[in-house]
Design an enzyme around this catalytic site. Structure first.
Site, PDB file in Angstrom:
ATOM      1  N   ASP A  16       8.598 -21.036   7.892  1.00 57.57           N
ATOM      2  CA  ASP A  16       7.887 -19.887   7.321  1.00 57.57           C
ATOM      3  C   ASP A  16       7.670 -20.073   5.830  1.00 57.57           C
ATOM      4  O   ASP A  16       8.542 -19.744   5.021  1.00 57.57           O
ATOM      5  CB  ASP A  16       8.704 -18.614   7.570  1.00 57.57           C
ATOM      6  CG  ASP A  16       8.173 -17.427   6.781  1.00 57.57           C
ATOM      7  OD1 ASP A  16       6.996 -17.452   6.371  1.00 57.57           O
ATOM      8  OD2 ASP A  16       8.941 -16.459   6.592  1.00 57.57           O
ATOM      9  N   HIS A  29      11.249  -9.408  12.249  1.00 56.16           N
ATOM     10  CA  HIS A  29      11.364  -9.874  10.876  1.00 56.16           C
ATOM     11  C   HIS A  29      12.634  -9.303  10.263  1.00 56.16           C
ATOM     12  O   HIS A  29      13.145  -8.272  10.699  1.00 56.16           O
ATOM     13  CB  HIS A  29      10.135  -9.390  10.099  1.00 56.16           C
ATOM     14  CG  HIS A  29      10.263  -9.506   8.620  1.00 56.16           C
ATOM     15  ND1 HIS A  29      10.522  -8.424   7.804  1.00 56.16           N
ATOM     16  CD2 HIS A  29      10.173 -10.575   7.805  1.00 56.16           C
ATOM     17  CE1 HIS A  29      10.564  -8.830   6.554  1.00 56.16           C
ATOM     18  NE2 HIS A  29      10.354 -10.125   6.520  1.00 56.16           N
ATOM     19  N   ASN A  63       4.589 -11.907   9.717  1.00 55.77           N
ATOM     20  CA  ASN A  63       5.016 -10.603   9.250  1.00 55.77           C
ATOM     21  C   ASN A  63       4.308 -10.300   7.934  1.00 55.77           C
ATOM     22  O   ASN A  63       4.727  -9.449   7.182  1.00 55.77           O
ATOM     23  CB  ASN A  63       6.527 -10.529   9.030  1.00 55.77           C
ATOM     24  CG  ASN A  63       6.939 -11.239   7.772  1.00 55.77           C
ATOM     25  OD1 ASN A  63       6.850 -12.445   7.734  1.00 55.77           O
ATOM     26  ND2 ASN A  63       7.380 -10.518   6.750  1.00 55.77           N
ATOM     27  N   HIS A 122      18.744 -11.595   8.318  1.00 60.37           N
ATOM     28  CA  HIS A 122      19.226 -12.036   7.038  1.00 60.37           C
ATOM     29  C   HIS A 122      20.720 -11.737   6.905  1.00 60.37           C
ATOM     30  O   HIS A 122      21.396 -12.214   5.988  1.00 60.37           O
ATOM     31  CB  HIS A 122      18.455 -11.231   5.987  1.00 60.37           C
ATOM     32  CG  HIS A 122      18.242 -11.941   4.719  1.00 60.37           C
ATOM     33  ND1 HIS A 122      19.246 -12.100   3.804  1.00 60.37           N
ATOM     34  CD2 HIS A 122      17.156 -12.538   4.203  1.00 60.37           C
ATOM     35  CE1 HIS A 122      18.769 -12.752   2.764  1.00 60.37           C
ATOM     36  NE2 HIS A 122      17.514 -13.038   2.989  1.00 60.37           N
ATOM     37  N   LYS A 143      13.154 -20.859   5.855  1.00 58.99           N
ATOM     38  CA  LYS A 143      12.256 -20.239   4.879  1.00 58.99           C
ATOM     39  C   LYS A 143      11.658 -21.353   4.039  1.00 58.99           C
ATOM     40  O   LYS A 143      12.363 -22.042   3.292  1.00 58.99           O
ATOM     41  CB  LYS A 143      13.051 -19.272   3.991  1.00 58.99           C
ATOM     42  CG  LYS A 143      12.285 -18.680   2.838  1.00 58.99           C
ATOM     43  CD  LYS A 143      11.112 -17.815   3.283  1.00 58.99           C
ATOM     44  CE  LYS A 143      11.584 -16.450   3.738  1.00 58.99           C
ATOM     45  NZ  LYS A 143      10.459 -15.599   4.202  1.00 58.99           N
ATOM     46  N   THR A 157       0.848  -1.178   0.000  1.00 54.69           N
ATOM     47  CA  THR A 157       0.000   0.000   0.000  1.00 54.69           C
ATOM     48  C   THR A 157       0.890   1.237   0.000  1.00 54.69           C
ATOM     49  O   THR A 157       2.064   1.170   0.380  1.00 54.69           O
ATOM     50  CB  THR A 157      -0.895   0.068   1.256  1.00 54.69           C
ATOM     51  OG1 THR A 157      -0.054   0.317   2.394  1.00 54.69           O
ATOM     52  CG2 THR A 157      -1.655  -1.225   1.488  1.00 54.69           C
ATOM     53  N   TYR A 184      18.940 -17.902   9.903  1.00 56.07           N
ATOM     54  CA  TYR A 184      17.917 -17.829   8.859  1.00 56.07           C
ATOM     55  C   TYR A 184      18.313 -18.803   7.752  1.00 56.07           C
ATOM     56  O   TYR A 184      19.133 -18.489   6.891  1.00 56.07           O
ATOM     57  CB  TYR A 184      17.848 -16.396   8.330  1.00 56.07           C
ATOM     58  CG  TYR A 184      16.521 -15.995   7.725  1.00 56.07           C
ATOM     59  CD1 TYR A 184      15.668 -16.932   7.134  1.00 56.07           C
ATOM     60  CD2 TYR A 184      16.112 -14.663   7.745  1.00 56.07           C
ATOM     61  CE1 TYR A 184      14.452 -16.549   6.590  1.00 56.07           C
ATOM     62  CE2 TYR A 184      14.905 -14.268   7.188  1.00 56.07           C
ATOM     63  CZ  TYR A 184      14.078 -15.211   6.625  1.00 56.07           C
ATOM     64  OH  TYR A 184      12.886 -14.819   6.079  1.00 56.07           O
TER      65      TYR A 184
END
Lengths: 437, 437
Positions: free
Chosen positions: B234, B333, B282, B362, B206, B116, B161
């Site tokens: 995730d 996140h 997230n 990350h 991930k 958005t 991660y």
């Protein structure tokens, strides 16, 4: 800036008694003198920061271990202040006569919902947080608002705080020339004087003193005298749901909001579901724990935050974010307080984008202060100070005088008790159980 | 401190391309180089503050008017930064082929829910807020955490991660010696290397890359290799409600939490109602506007905040207060980012009492950085810097090199698009509609 200069060197706690007019509320009448606690945090750099909170014995009791723990800590470390209260285990007041008594379960002078150990601790932490932020700001040459992300407005609007009152305290006490205000004409006269002196645009009447029809008449008189001006009525939870709805029907066209018409989130939600008049509160939502139920039930449209009992200026900003997120309006509550707290309110209010309503302030009733010069309202607004810290200076002579009064007191005034003050006039008085009407 | 020294004198926006390994996700594969934007705010006092955010064209477009408006404003004024974006009207990406296409309605590289205009604006504001706070802290000699009320912990825990990945990018690109990880053994080997290098205690995989049974097997292998260590999976919303529930049943005993198993608050709530495995997000809670519905429906037990898209460090603290109030857990996140954002995450994380779970980062995948020296994880934790500002120094040579790469790019990499990167290997690739499984 040498970081060592920001370490706390000394903390001073000064309980004081400040004069207060004979203002009436649902519990009774304000004492002639009210206890407040002034907190001074002095850094190794020699800078003094100021905070202010309730001064009753239980607050002092919680404040002492914090004051002892503070030296050597940095004034920047305000997030961890609450953890310092873990050792404090305040004695909560017993219910009068040993039974379940509304009178004792709520704050005897504060009218801010149920008294809990956490709420007491937060009210004390807030004074230390304010003092630390003031000291930090002064040390850095920055206003407190800059330590909270910066102001989003240059002035903060306040509302006139109208009270039913007597001309004089029933016993000994300070006097003033305001006279009695016990009917619509008296309230309108009081409002006119506030308008003239401070330029307030909006008016709040402390209700719950007389039967609702008398208070409705006072609001009607204000609406006639000040057409189009925002009006609020706050009976401190004294009414039943049905009475609250009846008042809302009578005054729906005149009120900006109705504040705590009934006691408890359940009753407030029931009223809210049956009227379009916005409900505000500083009684059923006074802690973060109370937020989810009240918001889920739609019990309130406006929360009156108070940095004292929400735990400081950072937490006030957090409450504001909560309200923004849930589409709930925000204003500020006020109890008898001095210029330190008024400065703190103004600084944090300046940083809140969603402050939709003029803030309450009791300050114009206070003829004594420990800061100098007195803040001046123009058109009902205070300019947001850009001076370092809170932008106020401590008047040590005044502080000493008010502390002397506290020392000289035999103990009767050191714990604010509006019901006890009322018993000076009416020995049979007990704070009426709610709903009273 | 002369207040004039805190006024912004100059703002520099430096878009860069940083190398990224061929990490796989539901949308495709990471590009060989990813755009980031480095924001420098230089005060009249000559102090430079750093911020970092997404670097795609649309972010740059929003950043430029803010950069132009900033000179002359104080770096303390971060609450009013968002108002500066009012003039920015970012062009949202059109749906591919003009139809309603999940691929285009969500962030092509970020996997953070619907895109958005406000979310884009907030993501840009956050970089300016961080840069202002860094400049302010450096000017005052205070760490950023002290500007946020002070740290409540001395180290911040991060999670490894883990990614399914190829040994090399399908086209030209940076190389590394990690090799491919496309099965449970590869994931465990990757985890072991992360454990050895950085000491991470918890592991996040991930998912959403392969069919759920393959990812279940990977988690099972991790649980065997690292008994008792917190594990997370995730799939970025790739699963249906039923698939999510099936995975929850299979892995209930092994998972710390399941992150965004399905897309949307409704689906997440349905899953949450039917499993005891905590759900984190997230994707369905990425803005304050999305909070009330998700919390009311009990859709998530943990929110993974991200100071980039929540709008900065102050707003991260507000989100944390919201979560605390509603009994929702908090973690962080992370997307491809450099040391500036890692320092910002660490500083704000240090101030949050309710940070219940290790934060994602990350960063260990990033071999390039614009700060020096590189932060070092010990036992999976970063020490919270008490140095002024964010506690980092800009490596101008590295910045120039990475900016040169951006200048030299023909435009294909300036907007991160993991699906386009996948099409280099598989020209027919389209991000699959969700639920994929």
């Amino acid at each position: 800036m040498d970081a060592k200069m920001l370490l706390v060197d000394e903390v001073r706690l000064t309980p004081i008694l400040i004069s207060d007019p004979p203002l009436l509320n649902v519990q009774g009448v304000h004492q002639p003198f009210t206890p407040r606690l002034v907190v001074e945090v002095i850094t190794r750099g020699g800078v003094s920061g100021l905070g202010e909170t309730y001064g009753d014995g239980v607050y002092l009791e919680i404040a002492r271990p914090i004051a002892e723990a503070l030296p050597g800590r940095a004034v920047t470390d305000v997030n961890s202040l609450f953890a310092l209260t873990a050792s404090a285990d305040p004695a909560l007041p017993a219910a009068e006569g040993g039974g379940v008594d509304v009178d004792a379960s709520i704050d005897a002078g504060g009218l801010r919902g149920a008294r809990t150990a956490d709420k007491l601790r937060l009210s004390v932490v807030s004074a230390f947080e304010t003092a630390c932020l003031d000291a930090l700001g002064k040390s850095l040459g920055l206003p407190v608002h800059a330590l909270l992300g910066g102001k989003v407005r240059d002035t903060v609007e306040y509302s006139a705080y109208l009270f039913y009152r007597w001309a004089a305290h029933p016993g000994a006490g300070p006097t003033d020339d305001w006279g009695a205000a016990l009917d619509p004409a008296g309230i309108v006269a009081q409002a006119r004087r506030f308008d003239r002196l401070h330029g307030f645009r909006s008016f709040k009447l402390k209700g719950g003193v007389f039967a609702p029809e008398r208070e409705i008449a006072a609001i009607r008189a204000l609406a006639e005298a000040f057409p189009g001006r925002p009006l609020r009525l706050d009976p401190n939870g004294a009414w039943s749901v049905e009475t609250s709805l009846a008042v809302a029907r009578e005054l729906g066209d005149a009120l900006e909001y109705l504040e705590d018409p009934a006691s408890g989130t359940g009753a407030m939600a029931e009223i809210a579901a049956r009227t379009d008049v916005p409900l505000a509160t500083n009684m059923c939502v006074t802690t973060f724990e109370e937020v989810p139920e009240a918001f889920a039930k739609g019990a309130v449209r406006i929360v009156l935050c108070d940095h004292h009992y929400w735990g400081g200026l950072h937490r006030t900003r957090e409450l504001a974010a909560l309200c923004r997120t849930y589409g709930v309006g925000l204003s500020m509550h006020s109890n008898t307080h001095l210029g330190i707290s008024l400065a703190a309110m103004t600084q944090v209010a300046a940083t809140l984008p969603g402050l939709d309503h003029a803030c309450d302030t009791h300050y114009p009733w206070q003829t004594e202060d420990v800061v100098t010069p007195r803040p001046v309202f123009r058109a009902g607004r205070l300019a947001v100070s850009d001076a370092p810290g809170l932008g106020i200076e401590l008047d040590r002579t005044a502080l000493a005088t008010l502390h002397r009064r506290w020392l000289d007191d035999d103990g009767t005034l050191r714990d604010r008790d509006d019901a006890a003050a009322m018993r000076v006039a009416d020995p049979a008085w007990r704070t009426p159980p709610v709903p009273r009407w």
